[in-house]
Motif scaffolding. Structure first.
Motif, mmCIF file in Angstrom:
data_model
loop_
_atom_site.group_PDB
_atom_site.id
_atom_site.type_symbol
_atom_site.label_atom_id
_atom_site.label_comp_id
_atom_site.label_asym_id
_atom_site.label_seq_id
_atom_site.Cartn_x
_atom_site.Cartn_y
_atom_site.Cartn_z
ATOM 1 N N LEU A 116 0.886 -1.098 0.089
ATOM 2 C CA LEU A 116 0.051 -0.029 -0.026
ATOM 3 C C LEU A 116 0.809 1.085 -0.101
ATOM 4 O O LEU A 116 1.732 1.418 0.774
ATOM 5 C CB LEU A 116 -0.797 -0.052 1.221
ATOM 6 N N ALA A 117 0.573 2.004 -1.126
ATOM 7 C CA ALA A 117 1.636 3.329 -0.996
ATOM 8 C C ALA A 117 0.580 4.539 -0.768
ATOM 9 O O ALA A 117 -0.596 4.498 -1.387
ATOM 10 C CB ALA A 117 1.991 3.578 -2.532
ATOM 11 N N THR A 118 1.169 5.552 -0.042
ATOM 12 C CA THR A 118 0.277 6.814 0.200
ATOM 13 C C THR A 118 1.292 7.792 0.184
ATOM 14 O O THR A 118 2.369 7.845 0.149
ATOM 15 C CB THR A 118 -0.175 6.832 1.748
ATOM 16 N N THR A 119 0.508 8.918 -0.559
ATOM 17 C CA THR A 119 1.180 10.227 -0.631
ATOM 18 C C THR A 119 0.332 11.404 -0.191
ATOM 19 O O THR A 119 -0.797 11.204 -0.415
ATOM 20 C CB THR A 119 1.510 10.585 -2.069
ATOM 21 N N PHE A 120 1.015 12.286 0.341
ATOM 22 C CA PHE A 120 0.164 13.693 0.674
ATOM 23 C C PHE A 120 0.896 14.842 -0.032
ATOM 24 O O PHE A 120 2.179 14.823 -0.055
ATOM 25 C CB PHE A 120 0.370 14.042 2.149
ATOM 26 N N PRO A 121 0.182 15.805 -0.718
ATOM 27 C CA PRO A 121 1.054 16.853 -1.366
ATOM 28 C C PRO A 121 2.047 17.561 -0.321
ATOM 29 O O PRO A 121 1.739 17.774 0.763
ATOM 30 C CB PRO A 121 -0.015 17.675 -2.056
ATOM 31 N N GLY A 122 3.390 17.744 -0.832
ATOM 32 C CA GLY A 122 4.437 18.418 0.040
ATOM 33 C C GLY A 122 5.028 17.331 0.943
ATOM 34 O O GLY A 122 5.893 17.868 1.695
ATOM 35 N N TYR A 123 4.659 16.268 0.984
ATOM 36 C CA TYR A 123 5.162 15.128 2.036
ATOM 37 C C TYR A 123 5.761 14.140 1.254
ATOM 38 O O TYR A 123 5.490 13.793 0.136
ATOM 39 C CB TYR A 123 4.019 14.509 3.047
ATOM 40 N N ASN A 126 4.899 7.152 1.345
ATOM 41 C CA ASN A 126 5.224 5.937 2.268
ATOM 42 C C ASN A 126 4.606 4.726 1.403
ATOM 43 O O ASN A 126 3.624 4.793 0.716
ATOM 44 C CB ASN A 126 4.452 6.136 3.825
ATOM 45 N N THR A 127 5.362 3.747 1.812
ATOM 46 C CA THR A 127 4.919 2.475 1.234
ATOM 47 C C THR A 127 5.086 1.653 2.474
ATOM 48 O O THR A 127 5.873 1.338 3.151
ATOM 49 C CB THR A 127 6.031 1.735 0.062
ATOM 50 N N TYR A 128 4.007 0.461 2.424
ATOM 51 C CA TYR A 128 3.932 -0.282 3.656
ATOM 52 C C TYR A 128 3.464 -1.820 3.119
ATOM 53 O O TYR A 128 2.612 -1.830 1.896
ATOM 54 C CB TYR A 128 2.696 -0.105 4.278
ATOM 55 N N ASN A 129 4.084 -2.749 3.563
ATOM 56 C CA ASN A 129 3.572 -4.268 3.013
ATOM 57 C C ASN A 129 2.371 -4.505 3.768
ATOM 58 O O ASN A 129 2.245 -4.212 5.082
ATOM 59 C CB ASN A 129 4.810 -5.191 3.587
ATOM 60 N N ILE A 130 1.572 -4.863 3.009
ATOM 61 C CA ILE A 130 0.235 -5.452 3.801
ATOM 62 C C ILE A 130 0.598 -6.923 4.323
ATOM 63 O O ILE A 130 0.417 -7.791 3.739
ATOM 64 C CB ILE A 130 -0.868 -5.535 2.428
ATOM 65 N N VAL A 131 0.362 -6.836 5.461
ATOM 66 C CA VAL A 131 0.652 -8.259 6.380
ATOM 67 C C VAL A 131 -0.783 -8.921 6.323
ATOM 68 O O VAL A 131 -0.934 -10.088 6.084
ATOM 69 C CB VAL A 131 0.850 -7.983 7.864
ATOM 70 N N SER A 132 -1.922 -7.984 6.688
ATOM 71 C CA SER A 132 -3.271 -8.614 6.626
ATOM 72 C C SER A 132 -4.522 -7.460 6.367
ATOM 73 O O SER A 132 -4.030 -6.494 6.769
ATOM 74 C CB SER A 132 -3.823 -9.489 7.590
ATOM 75 N N LEU A 133 -5.313 -7.888 5.688
ATOM 76 C CA LEU A 133 -6.492 -6.851 5.446
ATOM 77 C C LEU A 133 -7.907 -7.778 5.261
ATOM 78 O O LEU A 133 -7.818 -8.721 4.775
ATOM 79 C CB LEU A 133 -6.314 -6.208 4.252
ATOM 80 N N ASP A 134 -8.846 -7.523 6.314
ATOM 81 C CA ASP A 134 -10.071 -8.072 6.212
ATOM 82 C C ASP A 134 -11.090 -7.081 6.789
ATOM 83 O O ASP A 134 -10.813 -5.940 6.608
ATOM 84 C CB ASP A 134 -9.777 -9.419 7.254
#
Length: 160
Positions: A116-123, A126-134
């Protein structure tokens, strides 16, 4: 009698065809939710934070960092929506009065929905490995470097 048999057969055929439609409908409804659906149909709050290797906190080596998370962070809320909008809400308390109350950025799945990759303008993104999602838990893992030491941090979020 012949007319009665024909009517009975017609009723049975109609009943069977309707019940088969219901069965197909049940199969469609029982289809498992996609990762996007599980991620986007709720808001998330941090419920656990661990690290490996252990870090020194108040003179002790600890792997469970959650007791050390500031209250001003515990009421923060994350939400993900379509099309790929990521929203961070500070909650009722802020750690710094200068922090914005909310931020809106973007999110994306990468590597066959295992990252999962997240971005905010000006920051920095980040990338995160997904261990689990339910349907109730989102568990992410990230590697951070602090003073030259690499730490694997696991963030657990629960549905709000």
């Amino acid at each position: 009698m012949n007319k009665f048999s024909f009517t009975l057969c017609a009723i049975l055929a109609t009943t069977l065809s309707l019940s088969s439609c219901d069965t197909n409908k049940d199969k469609e409804e029982a289809k498992p939710a996609t990762k996007t659906e599980m991620l986007t149909d709720k808001t998330w709050m941090l419920s656990a934070l661990t690290t490996n290797p252990a870090r020194t906190m108040n003179g002790k080596q600890v792997t469970d960092l959650f007791p050390y998370v500031e209250d001003c962070t515990l009421d923060d809320v994350l939400s993900f929506s379509k099309p790929n909008v990521y929203h961070f809400e500070e909650g009722a308390t802020k750690c710094s009065t200068n922090d914005p109350q909310s931020l809106t950025g973007s999110w994306a799945f990468q590597e066959d929905e295992t990252v999962l990759a997240t971005t905010f303008p000006g920051y920095t993104g980040n990338t995160y490995n997904i261990v689990s999602l339910d349907n109730s838990t989102l568990k992410l893992k990230a590697i951070t470097t602090i003073n030259g030491t690499k730490y694997t941090q696991t963030f657990t979020y629960t549905k709000k």
